[in-house]
Design a protein around this motif. Structure first.
Motif, PDB file in Angstrom:
ATOM      1  N   GLU A 108      -1.864 -11.380  -5.597  1.00  0.00           N
ATOM      2  CA  GLU A 108      -0.894 -11.074  -4.432  1.00  0.00           C
ATOM      3  C   GLU A 108      -1.325  -9.700  -3.939  1.00  0.00           C
ATOM      4  O   GLU A 108      -0.802  -9.267  -2.932  1.00  0.00           O
ATOM      5  CB  GLU A 108       0.454 -11.310  -4.718  1.00  0.00           C
ATOM      6  CG  GLU A 108       0.762 -12.765  -4.989  1.00  0.00           C
ATOM      7  CD  GLU A 108       2.315 -12.895  -5.142  1.00  0.00           C
ATOM      8  OE1 GLU A 108       3.182 -13.245  -4.224  1.00  0.00           O
ATOM      9  OE2 GLU A 108       2.766 -12.257  -5.912  1.00  0.00           O
ATOM     10  N   ASP A 109      -2.028  -9.185  -4.650  1.00  0.00           N
ATOM     11  CA  ASP A 109      -2.516  -7.447  -4.405  1.00  0.00           C
ATOM     12  C   ASP A 109      -3.171  -7.541  -3.245  1.00  0.00           C
ATOM     13  O   ASP A 109      -4.461  -7.686  -3.546  1.00  0.00           O
ATOM     14  CB  ASP A 109      -2.742  -6.822  -5.818  1.00  0.00           C
ATOM     15  CG  ASP A 109      -2.913  -5.145  -5.472  1.00  0.00           C
ATOM     16  OD1 ASP A 109      -2.732  -4.994  -4.083  1.00  0.00           O
ATOM     17  OD2 ASP A 109      -3.574  -4.498  -6.171  1.00  0.00           O
ATOM     18  N   LEU A 110      -2.693  -7.027  -1.994  1.00  0.00           N
ATOM     19  CA  LEU A 110      -3.504  -7.271  -1.021  1.00  0.00           C
ATOM     20  C   LEU A 110      -4.552  -5.946  -0.821  1.00  0.00           C
ATOM     21  O   LEU A 110      -5.544  -5.956  -0.030  1.00  0.00           O
ATOM     22  CB  LEU A 110      -2.827  -7.261   0.411  1.00  0.00           C
ATOM     23  CG  LEU A 110      -1.783  -8.353   0.493  1.00  0.00           C
ATOM     24  CD1 LEU A 110      -1.230  -8.211   2.102  1.00  0.00           C
ATOM     25  CD2 LEU A 110      -2.803  -9.497   0.443  1.00  0.00           C
ATOM     26  N   PHE A 111      -4.515  -5.057  -2.064  1.00  0.00           N
ATOM     27  CA  PHE A 111      -5.389  -3.790  -1.751  1.00  0.00           C
ATOM     28  C   PHE A 111      -6.289  -3.789  -3.155  1.00  0.00           C
ATOM     29  O   PHE A 111      -6.932  -2.673  -3.347  1.00  0.00           O
ATOM     30  CB  PHE A 111      -4.486  -2.605  -1.742  1.00  0.00           C
ATOM     31  CG  PHE A 111      -3.764  -2.692  -0.584  1.00  0.00           C
ATOM     32  CD1 PHE A 111      -4.075  -2.511   0.842  1.00  0.00           C
ATOM     33  CD2 PHE A 111      -2.264  -3.100  -0.555  1.00  0.00           C
ATOM     34  CE1 PHE A 111      -3.309  -2.618   1.871  1.00  0.00           C
ATOM     35  CE2 PHE A 111      -1.664  -3.003   0.585  1.00  0.00           C
ATOM     36  CZ  PHE A 111      -1.969  -2.941   1.781  1.00  0.00           C
TER      37      PHE A 111
END
Lengths: 433, 433
Positions: free
Chosen positions: A256-259
């Motif tokens: 889920e970590d978009l970065f």
């Protein structure tokens, strides 16, 4: 001016709830996130870190100097410190724990020693214990010396001389009953309680069922060592629901970590992708075995995915029902047989009805009664097979100690695809050549 | 003897928690369930009905005489009555409400008037209000006249003369602060609160975020009309998670009833089955359009499901991530663009890597470089397409007011299957003939 501006911003931020600050930090890219983090006052940082997702929390802590971490950690209770450091890399965790004072160190180590998923690992060490022969008035005097009670204190824990659990005293008893009554007379002598090594899943069930706010946690000698509170249980329910919906498609919270770096995220999906490629490849080889049959009647190639696809959908319905039942602890041997019978019955019925419809459409399209009969029979058989596998796969996976939410869809698709093609093409080979 | 035996059983049952009795009733077949229900004492029946699932609750109530229902209902609070009757058929609901006394009737009707999914529909009408100029001692005297507080009372609600919300008074303030202080001095003047027409989803988010136990609920004039308590919120979280995992495969809570008539259960699955048959049929027609290409090279028939199947798996990962983001309210336009870019990037990368692997395997198996190149390209393209549709489908469905959890998988499978076949067979037609 820049500095004035930042001080003003920092003051604005201080009025936010830590959960809201965490929410903002989570939706920022790494650089602005670091800039915003620098504006969060150090007395709020601990609370914000506790509210942040694992990924963001780790990123923030990794960017802090060890002495900053210590400063932040000193504002927290030892169980919160344990919660915080448990998501950190080993060496950083060690560095933080080393800097704590001795009592905190011991408490943090004790919480960290409980395995993930046990009540001990998520309990709150902060509680107020009273003795059963005390009067309510004496308890009130005791409380009045404090400025605040531990969060979510709806009851005091009643213990004997050796700290053994005797009961719980609802706070409202202190307000409603005569001050000269004794704790033993008005306490609940049979409260729900948990052992430190009870599973969090059982605790969740009990909180849901009995509408609990907090509960004593005891060790093996039935001595009170902590409390479990509803806010932690709510977080666990939420996290588990999230984790499950992601696990079903082979993802985890880290995805889920978009970065996160793109290449790393892409590689994290490889095991799932390879598993699916392997099952798809096996299905492909099943078709390959019937190349001659297909060459003789190309219509088979167009029709076969229908059988496989409906099987997959049907099986997934059974999987969803069974996983729900397993999660609720409602599937004893009797219920399991019942659900298996029902799924087979329902899909036999629907297979016959919609197999006939599909047969008629096939007959109209390809003008072959045999082909129509073959696809009708194949659809029915594959639906019944899918229902059977859909019920049994999650149960077997759980008995084998595997995760039914994650493994069932793989097992199911592998079966419904390969067997769907095998049944359809096998019947075609037998009756059409 | 039979009767003595039953009386003994009934007494044993009375010691059980209503939630446990409901659990037992839910796992029994209709006949033993009715027999067991007859043994539940009438003063416990209301609480048991409240804990039972909708299906079982309805079955039990339908089997009771109207005067029995009234007797049961009289033991409950009006918000619980509303909760109970809201799951009953219209005419039965009417019959029950008619038998209530006038105050209860008015209250039940008011709760029933709030739409499903609004805070008003699940609020608790029972709360204790105090005025801000009262001393804590006076509040204590007020409480001491009661034998118990409403469940989950962790705070009293502070109101003005016209019942407007002024703040909340944590119970512990009564225990910790000097009795001569006034409510206004120690209350929290800015509590979290909800309007009756706020969505339950927002309330759940607030309870999770701010670790609430209970919260005032106000009407449009900011007058206090009830409370929302954490036990109800926990039930809602649980029900929503369950409902979603079933909705994803086209089922509802009604499909969990293991004793519903088989034919009715089978028919309930028809709309979903037909939808899936239609999309599978469309995919089949796509293949049908390429029958000549397949006849020329039957290997295509064996390979094409791989492309479709991996596309489906890939797209479902994107769907799961987006649905999670939508549920958390974390997907603004910026995040959405970011997630779309990332999913396309990840799947382009993985498509190229595993497309090459699949290409090599195909080349080894069929000894055709062109065929290998075609399947590698088709896999990559379909994965990128699946990622795009997987991200956009849930968002579009939500904007259109549809249920993304239910609709996304249909839209996705329809695309990845049909387009997977189209891309693969189209490329094959272009380069292999």
């Amino acid at each position: 001016v820049e500095r004035q501006h930042q001080a003003a911003l920092s003051q604005r931020l201080a009025q936010f709830h830590p959960a809201d600050i965490a929410f903002v930090l989570e939706s920022l890219a790494p650089e602005p996130r670091a800039a915003a983090w620098a504006l969060v006052r150090s007395d709020q940082r601990g609370a914000v870190l506790l509210e942040a997702s694992d990924t963001v929390r780790r990123a923030l802590v990794l960017g802090m100097a060890p002495e900053d971490i210590s400063a932040v950690v000193h504002t927290l209770d030892s169980d919160d410190i344990a919660d915080l450091v448990s998501s950190l890399p080993e060496e950083l965790r060690h560095a933080v724990v080393e800097r704590l004072d001795r009592t905190d160190q011991a408490e943090v180590r004790s919480v960290l020693s409980f395995p993930d998923g046990s009540v001990g690992a998520i309990m709150d060490l902060d509680f107020i214990a009273v003795r059963e022969d005390t009067t309510l008035e004496a308890v009130q005097r005791l409380l009045r010396r404090k400025t605040a009670l531990p969060v979510h204190t709806n009851e005091l824990i009643v213990v004997d001389r050796s700290n053994g659990l005797r009961g719980v005293l609802d706070l409202q008893r202190l307000l409603l009953d005569e001050p000269d009554r004794r704790v033993a007379e008005v306490m609940n002598p049979q409260p729900t309680y948990f052992y430190t090594d009870d599973g969090v899943r059982d605790a969740i069930t009990a909180f849901e069922k009995y509408d609990l706010i907090s509960c004593p946690v005891v060790n093996l000698h039935r001595q009170v060592v902590g409390r479990l509170t509803v806010d932690v249980v709510v977080d666990e329910i939420k996290e588990r629901a999230q984790a499950e919906s992601l696990r079903q498609v082979g993802l985890s919270e880290a995805d889920e970590d978009l970065f996160a770096p793109l290449a790393a995220s892409a590689r994290r999906r490889w095991p799932w992708l390879v598993l699916n490629l392997v099952t798809a490849f096996i299905a492909s080889r099943v078709i390959g075995a019937f190349e001659e049959v297909i060459a003789a009647l190309v219509a088979l190639a167009a029709l076969m995915p229908i059988v496989a696809s409906i099987g997959g959908n049907t099986g997934n319905q059974a999987v969803a029902l069974v996983i729900r039942g397993l999660a609720l602890g409602q599937l004893g041997p009797l219920q399991l047989r019942k659900i298996l019978q029902r799924e087979i019955g329902i899909n036999l019925l629907n297979g016959v009805v919609w197999g006939l419809v599909l047969g008629v459409v096939t007959w109209l399209l390809y003008d072959s009664v045999t082909l129509a009969a073959v696809i009708a029979a194949a659809l029915t058989l594959n639906m019944v097979l899918a229902a059977t596998v859909g019920v049994l796969a999650p149960v077997l996976l759980q008995r084998l100690g595997r995760d039914p939410a994650m493994g069932s869809s793989i097992v199911l698709t592998a079966t419904t695809d390969s067997m769907g093609f095998l049944i359809f093409l096998g019947l075609a080979a037998a009756f059409l050549s």
